[in-house]
Design a protein around this motif. Structure first.
Motif, PDB file in Angstrom:
ATOM      1  N   ARG A 152      58.023   0.819  19.673  1.00 22.66           N
ATOM      2  CA  ARG A 152      59.059   1.865  20.449  1.00 22.66           C
ATOM      3  C   ARG A 152      59.659   1.032  21.802  1.00 22.66           C
ATOM      4  NH1 ARG A 152      57.110   7.479  19.872  1.00 22.66           N
ATOM      5  NH2 ARG A 152      56.458   7.414  17.704  1.00 22.66           N
ATOM      6  N   LEU A 153      60.886   0.882  21.526  1.00 21.50           N
ATOM      7  CA  LEU A 153      61.550   0.059  22.430  1.00 21.50           C
ATOM      8  C   LEU A 153      62.325   0.720  23.510  1.00 21.50           C
ATOM      9  CD1 LEU A 153      62.162  -2.947  22.327  1.00 21.50           C
ATOM     10  CD2 LEU A 153      64.128  -2.368  21.049  1.00 21.50           C
ATOM     11  N   GLU A 154      61.951   0.222  24.581  1.00 22.12           N
ATOM     12  CA  GLU A 154      62.693   0.783  25.827  1.00 22.12           C
ATOM     13  C   GLU A 154      63.462  -0.379  26.462  1.00 22.12           C
ATOM     14  OE1 GLU A 154      61.150   3.036  29.773  1.00 22.12           O
ATOM     15  OE2 GLU A 154      59.495   2.770  28.383  1.00 22.12           O
ATOM     16  N   LEU A 155      64.721  -0.379  26.688  1.00 21.37           N
ATOM     17  CA  LEU A 155      65.688  -1.323  27.305  1.00 21.37           C
ATOM     18  C   LEU A 155      65.906  -0.620  28.718  1.00 21.37           C
ATOM     19  CD1 LEU A 155      68.260  -1.998  24.416  1.00 21.37           C
ATOM     20  CD2 LEU A 155      66.042  -3.148  24.853  1.00 21.37           C
ATOM     21  N   LEU A 156      65.598  -1.790  29.544  1.00 20.65           N
ATOM     22  CA  LEU A 156      65.775  -1.496  31.134  1.00 20.65           C
ATOM     23  C   LEU A 156      66.602  -2.403  31.863  1.00 20.65           C
ATOM     24  CD1 LEU A 156      61.736  -1.642  31.282  1.00 20.65           C
ATOM     25  CD2 LEU A 156      63.379   0.498  31.359  1.00 20.65           C
ATOM     26  N   SER A 157      67.116  -1.655  32.952  1.00 14.70           N
ATOM     27  CA  SER A 157      67.959  -2.704  33.918  1.00 14.70           C
ATOM     28  C   SER A 157      67.082  -3.685  34.463  1.00 14.70           C
ATOM     29  CB  SER A 157      68.312  -2.048  35.241  1.00 14.70           C
ATOM     30  OG  SER A 157      69.087  -0.702  34.721  1.00 14.70           O
ATOM     31  N   PRO A 158      67.894  -4.981  34.691  1.00 18.74           N
ATOM     32  CA  PRO A 158      67.084  -6.094  35.496  1.00 18.74           C
ATOM     33  C   PRO A 158      66.259  -5.567  36.564  1.00 18.74           C
ATOM     34  CG  PRO A 158      69.377  -6.447  35.376  1.00 18.74           C
ATOM     35  CD  PRO A 158      69.368  -5.265  34.620  1.00 18.74           C
ATOM     36  N   GLY A 159      65.170  -6.057  36.699  1.00 22.36           N
ATOM     37  CA  GLY A 159      64.314  -5.775  38.106  1.00 22.36           C
ATOM     38  C   GLY A 159      63.631  -4.665  37.949  1.00 22.36           C
ATOM     39  N   THR A 160      63.553  -3.946  36.899  1.00 27.25           N
ATOM     40  CA  THR A 160      62.798  -2.815  36.627  1.00 27.25           C
ATOM     41  C   THR A 160      61.491  -2.844  36.729  1.00 27.25           C
ATOM     42  OG1 THR A 160      64.734  -1.941  35.416  1.00 27.25           O
ATOM     43  CG2 THR A 160      62.638  -0.342  35.397  1.00 27.25           C
ATOM     44  N   LEU A 161      61.085  -3.858  35.787  1.00 30.50           N
ATOM     45  CA  LEU A 161      59.424  -4.195  35.719  1.00 30.50           C
ATOM     46  C   LEU A 161      58.889  -4.891  36.950  1.00 30.50           C
ATOM     47  CD1 LEU A 161      59.776  -5.398  31.790  1.00 30.50           C
ATOM     48  CD2 LEU A 161      58.710  -3.080  32.901  1.00 30.50           C
ATOM     49  N   PRO A 162      57.660  -4.816  37.260  1.00 31.96           N
ATOM     50  CA  PRO A 162      57.224  -5.544  38.310  1.00 31.96           C
ATOM     51  C   PRO A 162      57.192  -6.881  38.150  1.00 31.96           C
ATOM     52  CG  PRO A 162      55.510  -4.183  37.056  1.00 31.96           C
ATOM     53  CD  PRO A 162      56.599  -4.020  36.537  1.00 31.96           C
ATOM     54  N   ALA A 163      57.868  -7.671  39.283  1.00 30.78           N
ATOM     55  CA  ALA A 163      58.163  -9.099  39.142  1.00 30.78           C
ATOM     56  C   ALA A 163      56.619  -9.797  39.219  1.00 30.78           C
ATOM     57  CB  ALA A 163      59.099  -9.580  39.996  1.00 30.78           C
ATOM     58  N   SER A 164      56.401 -10.833  38.290  1.00 31.46           N
ATOM     59  CA  SER A 164      55.119 -11.463  38.311  1.00 31.46           C
ATOM     60  C   SER A 164      54.915 -12.333  39.873  1.00 31.46           C
ATOM     61  CB  SER A 164      54.811 -12.062  37.192  1.00 31.46           C
ATOM     62  OG  SER A 164      55.280 -13.440  37.321  1.00 31.46           O
ATOM     63  N   THR A 165      53.878 -12.044  40.335  1.00 32.82           N
ATOM     64  CA  THR A 165      53.496 -13.217  41.539  1.00 32.82           C
ATOM     65  C   THR A 165      52.412 -14.265  41.174  1.00 32.82           C
ATOM     66  OG1 THR A 165      52.115 -11.239  42.199  1.00 32.82           O
ATOM     67  CG2 THR A 165      54.354 -11.480  43.418  1.00 32.82           C
ATOM     68  N   GLY A 166      52.460 -14.655  40.129  1.00 38.88           N
ATOM     69  CA  GLY A 166      51.593 -15.352  39.617  1.00 38.88           C
ATOM     70  C   GLY A 166      51.332 -15.493  37.800  1.00 38.88           C
ATOM     71  N   LYS A 167      50.168 -15.421  37.400  1.00 43.61           N
ATOM     72  CA  LYS A 167      50.162 -15.256  36.123  1.00 43.61           C
ATOM     73  C   LYS A 167      50.907 -14.121  35.409  1.00 43.61           C
ATOM     74  CE  LYS A 167      46.669 -15.937  32.308  1.00 43.61           C
ATOM     75  NZ  LYS A 167      47.328 -16.738  31.609  1.00 43.61           N
ATOM     76  N   ALA A 168      51.947 -13.805  34.745  1.00 41.22           N
ATOM     77  CA  ALA A 168      52.607 -12.852  34.323  1.00 41.22           C
ATOM     78  C   ALA A 168      51.636 -11.783  33.481  1.00 41.22           C
ATOM     79  CB  ALA A 168      53.773 -13.025  33.525  1.00 41.22           C
ATOM     80  N   VAL A 169      51.627 -10.550  33.699  1.00 39.78           N
ATOM     81  CA  VAL A 169      50.893  -9.595  32.952  1.00 39.78           C
ATOM     82  C   VAL A 169      51.760  -9.096  32.004  1.00 39.78           C
ATOM     83  CG1 VAL A 169      49.502  -7.602  32.820  1.00 39.78           C
ATOM     84  CG2 VAL A 169      49.414  -9.015  34.785  1.00 39.78           C
ATOM     85  N   ARG A 170      51.818  -9.686  30.691  1.00 45.35           N
ATOM     86  CA  ARG A 170      52.716  -9.343  29.682  1.00 45.35           C
ATOM     87  C   ARG A 170      52.198  -8.120  28.744  1.00 45.35           C
ATOM     88  NH1 ARG A 170      57.276 -11.356  31.581  1.00 45.35           N
ATOM     89  NH2 ARG A 170      57.534 -13.753  31.469  1.00 45.35           N
ATOM     90  N   VAL A 171      50.949  -8.007  28.798  1.00 48.41           N
ATOM     91  CA  VAL A 171      50.162  -7.210  27.763  1.00 48.41           C
ATOM     92  C   VAL A 171      49.310  -6.259  28.566  1.00 48.41           C
ATOM     93  CG1 VAL A 171      48.780  -7.204  25.763  1.00 48.41           C
ATOM     94  CG2 VAL A 171      50.160  -9.111  25.839  1.00 48.41           C
ATOM     95  N   ILE A 172      49.681  -4.916  28.225  1.00 49.01           N
ATOM     96  CA  ILE A 172      48.609  -3.845  28.739  1.00 49.01           C
ATOM     97  C   ILE A 172      48.249  -2.894  27.686  1.00 49.01           C
ATOM     98  CG2 ILE A 172      48.570  -1.834  30.204  1.00 49.01           C
ATOM     99  CD1 ILE A 172      51.006  -3.200  32.015  1.00 49.01           C
ATOM    100  N   ASP A 173      46.775  -3.216  27.529  1.00 48.11           N
ATOM    101  CA  ASP A 173      46.207  -2.616  26.350  1.00 48.11           C
ATOM    102  C   ASP A 173      45.517  -1.504  26.814  1.00 48.11           C
ATOM    103  OD1 ASP A 173      45.128  -2.038  23.994  1.00 48.11           O
ATOM    104  OD2 ASP A 173      44.550  -4.074  23.599  1.00 48.11           O
ATOM    105  N   ASN A 174      45.964  -0.195  26.426  1.00 46.83           N
ATOM    106  CA  ASN A 174      45.403   1.020  27.102  1.00 46.83           C
ATOM    107  C   ASN A 174      44.579   1.613  25.947  1.00 46.83           C
ATOM    108  OD1 ASN A 174      46.614   1.131  29.748  1.00 46.83           O
ATOM    109  ND2 ASN A 174      48.566   1.760  28.626  1.00 46.83           N
ATOM    110  N   ARG A 175      44.175   1.013  24.861  1.00 43.46           N
ATOM    111  CA  ARG A 175      43.723   1.412  23.913  1.00 43.46           C
ATOM    112  C   ARG A 175      42.245   1.593  24.123  1.00 43.46           C
ATOM    113  NH1 ARG A 175      45.553  -2.209  19.187  1.00 43.46           N
ATOM    114  NH2 ARG A 175      44.919  -3.793  20.759  1.00 43.46           N
ATOM    115  N   GLU A 176      41.488   2.818  24.060  1.00 44.68           N
ATOM    116  CA  GLU A 176      40.075   2.567  24.126  1.00 44.68           C
ATOM    117  C   GLU A 176      39.359   2.594  22.598  1.00 44.68           C
ATOM    118  OE1 GLU A 176      38.331   5.911  26.138  1.00 44.68           O
ATOM    119  OE2 GLU A 176      39.817   5.868  27.714  1.00 44.68           O
ATOM    120  N   ILE A 177      38.754   1.502  22.753  1.00 39.96           N
ATOM    121  CA  ILE A 177      38.190   0.743  21.302  1.00 39.96           C
ATOM    122  C   ILE A 177      36.841   1.061  21.543  1.00 39.96           C
ATOM    123  CG2 ILE A 177      40.109  -0.172  20.529  1.00 39.96           C
ATOM    124  CD1 ILE A 177      38.416  -2.735  21.490  1.00 39.96           C
TER     125      ILE A 177
END
Ligand code: AMP
Ligand code: ZN
Length: 431
Positions: A406-431
């Motif tokens: 499910r794709l969401e295209l966003l304006s530049p600067g919308t996502l939190p800018a990384s201040t170190g190691k980028a957090v690219r994956v957010i896994d909210n699944r409860e397994i």
């Protein structure tokens, strides 16, 4: 109940003697492949000097990337005319990890699965509904052959088509099922929507595997279906399902040591760890001809459970898989590396620098959301072009990993800018 009591209850000394003999035979086969021929030469390894299982520690590891770089046939150890089957690891197109089998390998694998199922109490009286994908993925055909070998009536239902699954279950009185844990919960919901209580069907055993899941999910499946769930571990590189399986005691999975040599290593230092300590599982084939792998880093984190199992099997047990030592995700049963998604995104000129992969569980099924920043705001006034780009990105992702995002295209600067190691994956699944 045993499938082959002698092999399953060999005393440790005999088992280790057999392992050494089979290891020596396997090393000879491996040395004949272009991949291991070169690797052994580079590491000055003389396979004739292997006179104890301990010597295995002198060998370099084999990694998933080695399978990719020796694609398509750099690891084949037999004359090609002896090969009767290939499978490929789920998810990727192009240079995926391909596994080959001789007839011996297929026969032994069926036996390994038949042995695993027998350890859970399955008999020829069972009706076995196999709800894993048939095709390049090993889960479908691998389990099918073993259940058939054992004498069950197998229903090759494959994945999806929920209403059909329910009909098959009701009409043919399915007693055992092979299914991913997430699909088992989803199917239970769908059955209730039809006004039927899954607990009142005839399914009394479920083999759950192919993806990580918690004890909590296992208990949910057991309660909702009124059945016994057994943990089933496997991976294409190691044949497929049947590598390790819970027995009737359901306290860890017996890993068949006449097929594989087990090592647990510290994924950082690469040192071997003793039984009981958690680390990465490393496996060496000792009963494969077409494509034996030596010290293969599975990347799965577990431990060997110390002590013996009351069932009488002497093959050691591994604990449930705690996670991975790499960043591989399993989404809807498909192996996905975030770097693959990144490669696709970065090839598209309109895409900016920042993106996020979000994983959720909706109705017990995995959902992959992709948030992607564009380079400029130019396209946002133009619905048509935006939709076009959206389809293009989706198509590329599907082509690569077979999972629809499910794709969401966003304006530049919308996502939190990384201040170190980028957090690219957010896994909210409860397994
Ligand atoms: P594949 O080669 O596509 O069959 O994927 C194999 C991977 O699936 C393994 O390396 C594990 O990470 C995962 N897997 C398989 N069975 C289980 C299980 N019972 N519990 C947790 N993870 C599993
Ligand atoms: Zn046991």
């Amino acid at each position: 109940m045993f499938w082959n009591e002698k092999s399953e209850t060999l005393d440790r000394a005999d088992l280790e003697k057999l392992q050494l003999q089979k290891l020596r035979e396997t090393l000879k086969l491996a040395a004949g492949t272009s991949f291991y021929g070169q690797l052994f030469a580079e590491n000055k390894i003389d396979i004739s000097k292997v006179t104890s299982l301990d010597h295995l520690k002198d060998f370099p590891f084999t990694k998933k990337t080695d399978l990719r770089t020796s694609y398509p046939d750099g690891m084949i150890a037999v004359d090609k005319k002896e090969i009767v089957r290939m499978h490929a690891s789920s998810g990727t197109t192009g240079k995926s990890t391909v596994i080959f089998y001789t007839q011996h390998d297929i026969d032994e694998w069926s036996d390994q699965v038949a042995r695993s199922l027998t350890a859970t109490g399955i008999t020829p009286n069972d009706v076995f509904q196999n709800m894993m994908g048939y095709g390049l993925f090993t889960g479908g055909l691998g389990m099918h052959l073993g259940a058939e070998r054992l004498g069950c009536m197998v229903i090759p239902a494959s994945t999806g088509n929920t209403l059909k699954q329910i009909q098959l279950m009701e009409d043919f009185h399915t007693t055992a099922m092979h299914i991913t844990p997430s699909y088992a919960l989803h199917l239970a919901d769908s059955i209730r929507e039809q006004g039927v209580d899954p607990a009142e069907l005839n399914v009394r055993k479920a083999f759950l595997g192919a993806e990580p899941y918690s004890v909590g999910v296992k208990h949910k499946v057991e309660e909702q279906w009124n059945l016994d769930a057994y943990n089933s571990y496997g991976m294409s590189e190691m044949n497929g399902p049947g590598v390790a399986f819970e027995c009737e005691y359901k306290d860890g999975m017996h890993l068949w040591e006449d097929f594989y040599i087990i090592e647990i290593i510290d994924p950082e230092t690469l040192e071997n760890l003793p039984d009981g300590e958690e680390g990465e599982l490393v496996l060496t084939h000792i009963n494969r001809r077409a494509m034996p792998l030596i010290r293969y880093r599975t990347r799965d984190l577990t431990r060997v459970i110390p002590g013996v199992c009351p069932c009488g099997r002497t093959h050691r047990r591994i604990d449930r898989i705690k996670g991975r030592s790499d960043d591989m995700l399993i989404v809807g049963g498909v192996n996905v590396f975030p770097s693959q998604i990144e490669t696709v995104l970065m090839k598209i000129p309109e895409v900016g620098n920042n993106y996020q992969i979000l994983l959720n569980r909706v109705n017990n099924l995995d959902r992959l959301n992709l948030k992607v920043e564009l380079k400029t705001n130019d396209l946002f006034g133009n619905e048509n072009e935006l939709r076009c780009l959206q389809s293009k990105i989706s198509a590329e992702v599907i082509a690569l990993i077979t999972v629809t995002p499910r794709l969401e295209l966003l304006s530049p600067g919308t996502l939190p800018a990384s201040t170190g190691k980028a957090v690219r994956v957010i896994d909210n699944r409860e397994i």
